[in-house]
Design a protein around this motif. Structure first.
Motif, mmCIF file in Angstrom:
data_model
loop_
_atom_site.group_PDB
_atom_site.id
_atom_site.type_symbol
_atom_site.label_atom_id
_atom_site.label_comp_id
_atom_site.label_asym_id
_atom_site.label_seq_id
_atom_site.Cartn_x
_atom_site.Cartn_y
_atom_site.Cartn_z
ATOM 1 N N ASN A 146 127.002 -57.774 83.462
ATOM 2 C CA ASN A 146 126.469 -57.655 85.101
ATOM 3 C C ASN A 146 125.522 -56.617 85.367
ATOM 4 O O ASN A 146 124.350 -56.741 84.270
ATOM 5 C CB ASN A 146 127.595 -56.685 84.697
ATOM 6 C CG ASN A 146 127.593 -55.480 83.658
ATOM 7 O OD1 ASN A 146 126.524 -55.209 83.013
ATOM 8 N ND2 ASN A 146 128.673 -54.489 83.101
ATOM 9 N N SER A 147 124.909 -55.266 86.535
ATOM 10 C CA SER A 147 123.774 -55.100 86.279
ATOM 11 C C SER A 147 123.307 -53.658 85.267
ATOM 12 O O SER A 147 122.334 -54.180 85.007
ATOM 13 C CB SER A 147 123.598 -54.004 87.875
ATOM 14 O OG SER A 147 124.243 -55.665 88.916
ATOM 15 N N LYS A 191 120.851 -53.419 91.965
ATOM 16 C CA LYS A 191 120.727 -52.474 90.797
ATOM 17 C C LYS A 191 119.809 -53.412 89.812
ATOM 18 O O LYS A 191 118.700 -52.460 89.761
ATOM 19 C CB LYS A 191 121.723 -52.441 90.095
ATOM 20 C CG LYS A 191 121.333 -50.672 88.914
ATOM 21 C CD LYS A 191 122.384 -50.876 87.626
ATOM 22 C CE LYS A 191 121.772 -50.210 86.858
ATOM 23 N NZ LYS A 191 123.487 -49.411 86.509
ATOM 24 N N THR A 192 119.669 -54.501 90.144
ATOM 25 C CA THR A 192 118.326 -55.021 89.374
ATOM 26 C C THR A 192 116.993 -54.906 90.060
ATOM 27 O O THR A 192 116.439 -55.009 89.846
ATOM 28 C CB THR A 192 119.426 -56.725 88.833
ATOM 29 O OG1 THR A 192 120.804 -56.417 88.397
ATOM 30 C CG2 THR A 192 117.842 -57.086 88.247
ATOM 31 N N ARG A 193 117.097 -55.317 91.446
ATOM 32 C CA ARG A 193 116.145 -55.709 91.881
ATOM 33 C C ARG A 193 115.529 -54.515 92.037
ATOM 34 O O ARG A 193 113.911 -55.113 91.760
ATOM 35 C CB ARG A 193 116.416 -56.064 93.594
ATOM 36 C CG ARG A 193 117.061 -57.278 93.546
ATOM 37 C CD ARG A 193 117.199 -58.266 94.955
ATOM 38 N NE ARG A 193 118.390 -58.248 95.389
ATOM 39 C CZ ARG A 193 118.574 -57.300 96.526
ATOM 40 N NH1 ARG A 193 117.844 -57.099 97.234
ATOM 41 N NH2 ARG A 193 119.788 -56.602 97.011
ATOM 42 N N ARG A 224 111.733 -53.247 91.062
ATOM 43 C CA ARG A 224 110.727 -52.900 91.855
ATOM 44 C C ARG A 224 110.178 -51.760 90.803
ATOM 45 O O ARG A 224 109.147 -51.370 90.552
ATOM 46 C CB ARG A 224 111.425 -52.825 93.104
ATOM 47 C CG ARG A 224 111.061 -53.718 94.057
ATOM 48 C CD ARG A 224 111.455 -52.996 95.210
ATOM 49 N NE ARG A 224 112.912 -52.444 95.733
ATOM 50 C CZ ARG A 224 113.653 -53.220 95.869
ATOM 51 N NH1 ARG A 224 113.580 -54.729 95.956
ATOM 52 N NH2 ARG A 224 114.513 -52.637 96.051
ATOM 53 N N ALA A 225 110.458 -50.783 90.626
ATOM 54 C CA ALA A 225 110.042 -48.744 89.677
ATOM 55 C C ALA A 225 109.901 -50.064 88.769
ATOM 56 O O ALA A 225 108.690 -49.325 87.679
ATOM 57 C CB ALA A 225 111.949 -48.759 89.229
ATOM 58 N N TYR A 226 109.894 -50.919 87.676
ATOM 59 C CA TYR A 226 109.270 -51.277 86.812
ATOM 60 C C TYR A 226 107.607 -51.988 86.821
ATOM 61 O O TYR A 226 107.115 -51.809 86.479
ATOM 62 C CB TYR A 226 110.424 -52.052 85.854
ATOM 63 C CG TYR A 226 109.104 -52.264 84.722
ATOM 64 C CD1 TYR A 226 109.051 -52.169 83.671
ATOM 65 C CD2 TYR A 226 108.506 -54.212 85.211
ATOM 66 C CE1 TYR A 226 108.339 -52.710 82.487
ATOM 67 C CE2 TYR A 226 107.413 -54.529 84.035
ATOM 68 C CZ TYR A 226 107.097 -53.808 82.796
ATOM 69 O OH TYR A 226 106.759 -54.099 81.883
ATOM 70 N N ASN A 227 107.987 -52.809 88.202
ATOM 71 C CA ASN A 227 106.615 -52.993 88.203
ATOM 72 C C ASN A 227 105.449 -52.065 88.998
ATOM 73 O O ASN A 227 104.311 -52.301 88.544
ATOM 74 C CB ASN A 227 107.030 -54.410 89.524
ATOM 75 C CG ASN A 227 106.647 -55.996 88.330
ATOM 76 O OD1 ASN A 227 107.142 -56.305 87.601
ATOM 77 N ND2 ASN A 227 107.882 -56.808 89.524
ATOM 78 N N LEU A 278 106.929 -58.265 86.466
ATOM 79 C CA LEU A 278 107.720 -58.786 86.407
ATOM 80 C C LEU A 278 107.735 -60.055 87.159
ATOM 81 O O LEU A 278 107.680 -59.545 88.527
ATOM 82 C CB LEU A 278 108.833 -58.335 86.151
ATOM 83 C CG LEU A 278 110.017 -58.252 84.697
ATOM 84 C CD1 LEU A 278 110.561 -57.185 84.600
ATOM 85 C CD2 LEU A 278 109.475 -59.533 83.685
ATOM 86 N N LEU A 279 107.591 -61.346 87.597
ATOM 87 C CA LEU A 279 107.526 -62.291 88.379
ATOM 88 C C LEU A 279 108.612 -63.324 88.567
ATOM 89 O O LEU A 279 108.977 -63.529 87.255
ATOM 90 C CB LEU A 279 105.831 -63.327 88.157
ATOM 91 C CG LEU A 279 104.736 -62.380 88.671
ATOM 92 C CD1 LEU A 279 103.594 -63.504 88.472
ATOM 93 C CD2 LEU A 279 104.662 -61.471 90.270
ATOM 94 N N VAL A 280 109.398 -62.913 90.102
ATOM 95 C CA VAL A 280 110.670 -63.682 89.284
ATOM 96 C C VAL A 280 110.982 -64.551 90.479
ATOM 97 O O VAL A 280 110.240 -64.569 91.469
ATOM 98 C CB VAL A 280 112.591 -62.820 89.489
ATOM 99 C CG1 VAL A 280 113.173 -62.979 90.248
ATOM 100 C CG2 VAL A 280 112.812 -61.248 88.930
#
Length: 187
Positions: A61-62, A98-100, A104-107, A118-120
């Motif tokens: 899950n997320s 939640k994952t996106r 974004r916050a991590y980047n 992180l590049l997805v």
């Protein structure tokens, strides 16, 4: 970096070649027990063929995805990487809000603190052949779990991790030999 997940069940998987020809498969399942399942998150580094594993109870899950991404980014931050390129499918826990938001916050944080970004990269829908981990997961299920009943999830996890690491090591040896042949031919 290849990232994918797979489910494992404590009861045996039924493939017809696990019994002798002409005999029928019997599954020793105790019907009064709940069937235990676990999900394995795996990130496979394409360069080094090193794998980072993370177990989750039941199904992915997320929440589990963001926990795994946190471990993954912390691991690569210690190695001085500037970017982590994640290649994965469009599973709901990969594309969830939640994952996106977490990515974004991590980047943003990574840009400020000099951490790896992180590049997805998403694979097209219904294209499992683009994910090298799928073949490894299938091999592990077929070779390790076939016809076996594990008393606990811990036994199952240990057997899966051992088989997974052996399979990745075997693939790395093949990769390294093929690469050295290619480089020798080019020289």
């Amino acid at each position: 970096m290849w990232l994918d997940e797979v489910w494992f069940v404590r009861w045996p998987y039924s493939f017809r070649n696990w019994v002798k020809q002409g005999k029928s498969l019997t599954v020793p399942q105790r019907w009064d027990e709940e069937v235990d399942t676990a999900a394995l998150f795996v990130a496979l580094d394409d360069d080094t063929q090193q794998a980072l594993l993370h177990w989750a109870e039941k199904q992915p899950n997320s929440d589990e995805m963001t926990l795994f991404l946190d471990r993954l980014t912390a691991h690569y931050a210690t190695q001085g990487k500037r970017f982590i390129v994640l290649c994965w499918d469009k599973a709901s826990w990969h594309t969830s809000k939640k994952t996106r938001r977490w990515i974004r916050a991590y980047n943003r944080k990574a840009k400020q603190e000099g951490l790896p970004r992180l590049l997805v990269v998403y694979h097209p829908t219904r294209s499992p052949w683009l994910m090298p981990l799928e073949a490894i997961f299938g091999w592990v299920k077929h070779q390790v779990l076939g016809g076996r009943v594990f008393e606990t999830l811990l036994e199952l996890r240990q057997a899966v991790e051992l088989a997974f690491r052996q399979r990745v090591a075997w693939a790395k040896d093949r990769h390294d030999k093929a690469l050295s042949k290619l480089l020798a031919a080019a020289a």
